[in-house]
Write a protein that holds these residues in place. Structure first.
Motif, PDB file in Angstrom:
ATOM      1  N   ALA A  66      -6.526  -8.929  -0.519  1.00  0.00           N
ATOM      2  CA  ALA A  66      -7.723  -8.524  -1.262  1.00  0.00           C
ATOM      3  C   ALA A  66      -8.489  -7.454  -0.467  1.00  0.00           C
ATOM      4  N   HIS A  73      -7.428  -5.210   1.384  1.00  0.00           N
ATOM      5  CA  HIS A  73      -6.783  -3.901   1.307  1.00  0.00           C
ATOM      6  C   HIS A  73      -6.396  -3.522  -0.118  1.00  0.00           C
ATOM      7  N   GLU A  74      -7.060  -4.145  -1.067  1.00  0.00           N
ATOM      8  CA  GLU A  74      -6.910  -3.812  -2.487  1.00  0.00           C
ATOM      9  C   GLU A  74      -5.469  -3.834  -2.974  1.00  0.00           C
ATOM     10  N   ASP A  99      -3.708  -7.459  -6.474  1.00  0.00           N
ATOM     11  CA  ASP A  99      -3.195  -7.482  -7.853  1.00  0.00           C
ATOM     12  C   ASP A  99      -1.688  -7.220  -7.919  1.00  0.00           C
ATOM     13  N   ARG A 154       0.826  -1.212   0.000  1.00  0.00           N
ATOM     14  CA  ARG A 154       0.000   0.000   0.000  1.00  0.00           C
ATOM     15  C   ARG A 154       0.860   1.262   0.000  1.00  0.00           C
TER      16      ARG A 154
END
Ligand code: SAM
Length: 297
Positions: A170, A172-173, A176, A145
């Motif tokens: 996932a 905390h996005e 990918d 992040r």
């Protein structure tokens, strides 16, 4: 708890005293976190609503949590959550509960990346980072992040831990930019210099220390996440030796270590002969918590 109608403040006081009598660690904090969880409110709300009475259902829910805590079960396993780097992480008994001092590992990596990008003015388009021993994924997710320019590979020997890390990535996005692999140290990785950063908080508790750990830790957290052999270095030693082969010249290795281990780990790095700028970084208690070094250019 045979009281007719408890208010939030009364039940908090009673539980904190009860935990203290039963020698539960952090009695007041445990009571607050568990009550907030049972009522689905924040800890601050407990004080804002201190004179609110509990319903019979809320009381029953809380009582179940209190009984679990009384056996020594860590609060984070009971609630299923732990905050790290101001992010909320899912935790299960398959993973080590992320510790506040591990934030030093994250900040010590951020420090060298800012130096590096400053020096090289982003000559390379993609930076690659590797974490060995991801556990719940707290470190790799925090770093992903903070460093959107870095792609991450995370390794753990435990499949159930990797499942938790995947969920946290996932949540905390960051899923990918993080690939997770099961493996023993570097065994799952292709050989060759590929990474600019290698970060690890491997098991480092020496056996004699492990034998004396408090019940909350020793009986509840995964032994394979804590125990580092007789001297605590069973995993750190081979990683220090193998890391230069997969680090780019100028790439950094940052390792969290236990109390008293930093000089030994720094000496191991010196002995390998391929690291420079070896530093020991203290935590907020003054314990040398991270050892960092750069692969020679
Ligand atoms: C101290 S925990 C750290 C977890 C997480 N990175 C953190 O800082 O909260 C160590 C992790 O290393 C993993 N581990 C232990 N032995 C390993 C090995 N030989 N190869 C890869 N991972 C290993 C454990 O399963 C555990 O998840």
């Amino acid at each position: 708890m045979g009281h007719p109608q408890w208010t939030i403040l009364e039940i908090l006081r009673w539980t904190a005293r009860h935990f203290q009598e039963k020698e539960v660690s952090e009695p007041r904090t445990s009571a607050e976190v568990l009550l907030a969880h049972a009522l689905n409110v924040t800890r601050l709300d407990l004080y804002l609503r201190h004179d609110q009475p509990l319903t019979a259902e809320e009381l029953a829910r809380f009582k179940t949590l209190v009984l679990r805590r009384r056996t020594g079960e860590p609060v984070a396993y009971i609630t299923g959550h732990k905050e790290f780097w101001s992010l909320d992480f899912k935790v299960t008994p398959a993973v080590l509960i992320p510790r506040p001092e591990t934030e030093i590992l994250v900040s010590s990596v951020l420090e060298v990346v800012s130096q590096k990008t400053e020096n090289r003015k982003q000559k390379t388009s993609t930076y690659w980072g590797l974490e060995v021993g991801v556990g719940a994924g707290a470190v790799i997710v925090a770093l992903a992040r903070e460093l959107p320019q870095v792609r991450w590979v995370g390794v753990d020997i435990s499949a159930p831990a990797l499942a938790v890390a995947r969920e946290n990535a996932a949540r905390h996005e960051a899923g990918d930019r993080i690939s997770l692999l099961r493996g023993d140290l570097l065994a799952a990785l292709q050989p060759g210099p590929r990474f600019h950063l290698l970060v690890a908080n491997l098991p480092y508790v020496p056996r004699p220390v492990w034998e004396d750990l408090p019940k909350d830790i020793k009986e509840f957290e995964p032994r394979a996440a804590l125990l580092g052999g007789e001297d605590g270095l069973d995993l750190i030693r081979p990683l220090v030796q193998a890391a230069p082969a997969i680090l780019h010249p100028g790439g950094w290795l940052a390792l969290e270590v236990g109390e008293g281990l930093a000089p030994k780990v720094a000496a191991l790095m010196e002995a390998v002969g391929e690291y420079e700028r070896i530093e020991k970084i203290p935590d907020y208690l003054g314990i040398q918590r991270v050892v960092r070094g750069r692969r020679r250019e």
